[in-house]
Enzyme design. Sequence first.
Site, PDB file in Angstrom:
ATOM      1  N   SER A   1       0.490   4.848  -5.335  1.00 47.20           N
ATOM      2  CA  SER A   1      -0.332   4.241  -5.672  1.00 47.20           C
ATOM      3  C   SER A   1       0.248   3.102  -6.318  1.00 47.20           C
ATOM      4  O   SER A   1       1.843   3.252  -6.157  1.00 47.20           O
ATOM      5  CB  SER A   1      -0.345   5.121  -6.941  1.00 47.20           C
ATOM      6  OG  SER A   1       0.677   5.402  -7.961  1.00 47.20           O
ATOM      7  N   ASP A   2      -0.684   2.259  -6.729  1.00 43.49           N
ATOM      8  CA  ASP A   2       0.214   0.936  -7.754  1.00 43.49           C
ATOM      9  C   ASP A   2       0.417   1.502  -9.070  1.00 43.49           C
ATOM     10  O   ASP A   2       0.223   2.557  -9.742  1.00 43.49           O
ATOM     11  CB  ASP A   2      -0.858  -0.166  -7.666  1.00 43.49           C
ATOM     12  CG  ASP A   2       0.642  -1.551  -8.171  1.00 43.49           C
ATOM     13  OD1 ASP A   2       1.203  -1.533  -8.929  1.00 43.49           O
ATOM     14  OD2 ASP A   2      -0.149  -2.837  -7.699  1.00 43.49           O
ATOM     15  N   TRP A   3       1.479   0.863 -10.027  1.00 45.95           N
ATOM     16  CA  TRP A   3       2.714   1.571 -11.044  1.00 45.95           C
ATOM     17  C   TRP A   3       1.722   2.433 -12.397  1.00 45.95           C
ATOM     18  O   TRP A   3       1.054   1.174 -12.414  1.00 45.95           O
ATOM     19  CB  TRP A   3       3.645   1.107 -11.468  1.00 45.95           C
ATOM     20  CG  TRP A   3       4.945   1.553 -10.023  1.00 45.95           C
ATOM     21  CD1 TRP A   3       6.238   1.249 -11.348  1.00 45.95           C
ATOM     22  CD2 TRP A   3       4.923   1.649  -9.132  1.00 45.95           C
ATOM     23  NE1 TRP A   3       6.991   2.185 -10.073  1.00 45.95           N
ATOM     24  CE2 TRP A   3       6.299   2.408  -9.100  1.00 45.95           C
ATOM     25  CE3 TRP A   3       4.729   1.800  -8.505  1.00 45.95           C
ATOM     26  CZ2 TRP A   3       6.880   2.991  -8.081  1.00 45.95           C
ATOM     27  CZ3 TRP A   3       5.259   2.266  -6.898  1.00 45.95           C
ATOM     28  CH2 TRP A   3       6.240   3.358  -6.812  1.00 45.95           C
TER      29      TRP A   3
END
Length: 785
Positions: free
Chosen positions: A253-255
């Site tokens: 995932s993106d953060w």
Amino acid sequence: MDGAFDALIEEMTDAEKVSLVSGHRMWKTAAIERLGIPQIVMTDGTYGVRYSIPQIDQDEAGGQDFAAFLSVVDQKADDVQIAWGQVRPATCFPNGCSIACSWDTDLARGLGEALARECQEFGVHLLLGPGINIRRTPLGGRSYEYYSEDPILTGDFAAGVIGGLQENGVGASLKHFACNNSEVERTTMDSVVEERALREIYFGGFERAIAKSNPWTVMSSYNRLNGVQAAENPWLLDEVLRGEWGYDGVVVSDWHGIKDRPASLAAGNDLDMPESETRKADLQEAIKAGRIDRAVLDKACARMLGLIRRAKRGEARGRVFDRAEHHSLARRMAAESIVLLKNEGALLPISPAKVKRIAIVGEGARTPVIQGSGCATTPPTSVDVPLDEIRKLAGADIQIEIFRGTSGIAEDRETLIVEAETGAAGADVVIVFVNVESGYDGEGSDRRTLDLAHGHDELIERLAAANPNLVVVIASPDAVVMPWIDKVQAVVETFFSGQAMGGGLADILFGRVNPCGKLTTTFPKRMEDMPAYLTYPGENGRHLYSEGIHVGYRWYDARDIEPLFSFGFGLSFTEFAYSDLSLDRSEIRRGERVSASFTVTNTGAVEGKEICQLYARYGKPRLKRPIRELKGFCKVALRSGESRRVSIELTAQDLCAFDPARGDWTLDGDTIGIEVGSSSRDIRLVAPLRTISSISEHRPIEWDTQPVFVLRNPIARRKFVAFLQGQLGISAQEADTMLEHCANSFFGIFTTFDRRLRRSFPKADIERLLCEINGETDERDYQAA
């Protein structure tokens, strides 16, 4: 996976499995010491390695302790320090918007190799890049990280970077999948995109890069896509990425990009970053309640273990990168990527024999704009100051004077401009450094305008009036408008060229390097000409991609809008001629390839490099298509007077369009033009190529298909004649006449039978007929392909 980790996963507790797929703190995976599973380190960097000392070395969590925050709440803080703390210096290479203008996949690989060396010294196993979202609008805040408005160039360049990284033991994370094309409400905005545009434009670079380089990880994006959060989208991550493309790596995932952790795991998002106790608890509760299939969790764990094993095997502890060597590489990359947009009267290169006095104007001469802001920002190991580098190459015989020219303080501008005007009046050459508005060139916000920073356009106008021998040097993340373009003699676009921009620029200005960079996006004359203008940036949390497949140069061609500078455009200090285009086949079918060969000649007086571009121009396609599309490119170095035979290969698949009605890629039966040129608006050669396929000649026949489409399809017509004969007991001629009688009806075929001839048929018989027609058509198409 191959089952190599089955026994290990069997030994893991649910809590350990959740830990493995949830990361540890900001930049690590979780170690499970009981089972001998080590952790690996990852960090940001699409053009430089950003290494946070407290967050990696000291294992600090992101953000601030609440008590510590309260203690400094009334103090002005440095956002960078708050986000990452002290960061180790690393080479700041040219940003994506810059280096892709080299159109040089070998240089892309060299960038990946250099980044890998720096990662190895720092102990980083996975670099979170490259970012390859399509530059749909030049206003996009992260445009400076991304490569192009075109998926072919984007995918090939990304594959080079990924290959350079992974062949040297460091993993890549291809991001952001998919349609993270704007920073406006980026974690909640719904990108509403028709499937054809997704497949041909926004997925194209990802699919191409994955096929050519197989990145260890793919990063899901923050936004929603057609109503579903990208990190929780099973169609995107499971059906397309894994099912259709066969990707078997880790999806990260993106953060904080995951909102529903159980849903994201079920959709195929393996790793949740950074560590979140809340999301870990949500996942553990879902497992306990039986809402998550344990086989799905185990599969994610197996992919994570495969990534960790690969990363640890790639370690090269003790490797140290050469700072000076990497700076020199960054300088060469900058020079290869800088784009010369205008050069009337051969003002450039600067000749010490003709030029005795240079006036340099602008704050960027002393403090260059070298990169954008956000997660990719890299503290450089050193910075070339353009003024210093120009002085070095000018030597003692050229007098150089420097003027500030403008200021962020409006009250100071007039005085500074007058000083610059006066100083520039008697110079042989004036070089002015300009840039876009600071603070709108990075992650978290899109630019608000295509104009330069306040006062910069006026400064150029005034200097041009004072001295026509004006060179404008622009630092920008993407396109800018140039209302003064007809009043200046030379324009040099550096984009964000990294820490060695000053040296690379000086090399161009004095002709030590012949410019060869070409634009990877279209520059419009005005913001209103942008493809996305009417629907950008969206409303009420929905952003409609209204231009469909007509992104970038495709839009300007389709609307017959003259751009300021076209896609693929860039000047040189020499000239190139093209001749003798030939194809190694005149027809192409599915599964086949064609090679286009032509001769390029350097007809000028100096050595140079030409970026040759191959486009397909469609004849009479069944589906609406762009006028032309890039299909291949190559970069050729030639001495003065030298000729070289160049070949560019493309496949029949490269010529296909995605047909949503069939849910598949289709090849038209068409005669297309294979075009070769120096830019999308400078086509030099063309040769015809016949594409042979029956797959897209006729649309599927449905219950409500209009009669005209039945009559155009020989299989459908034959089947309908037989159907009517059997149902009505009439002759073949009578059945065909019956169809012709219905030809001009705007109703569906069976409604027309009912309305005009008072005839209806059993639904089961109709369904059987339609299945036979479409089945035989599909079978014929398959055999033809």
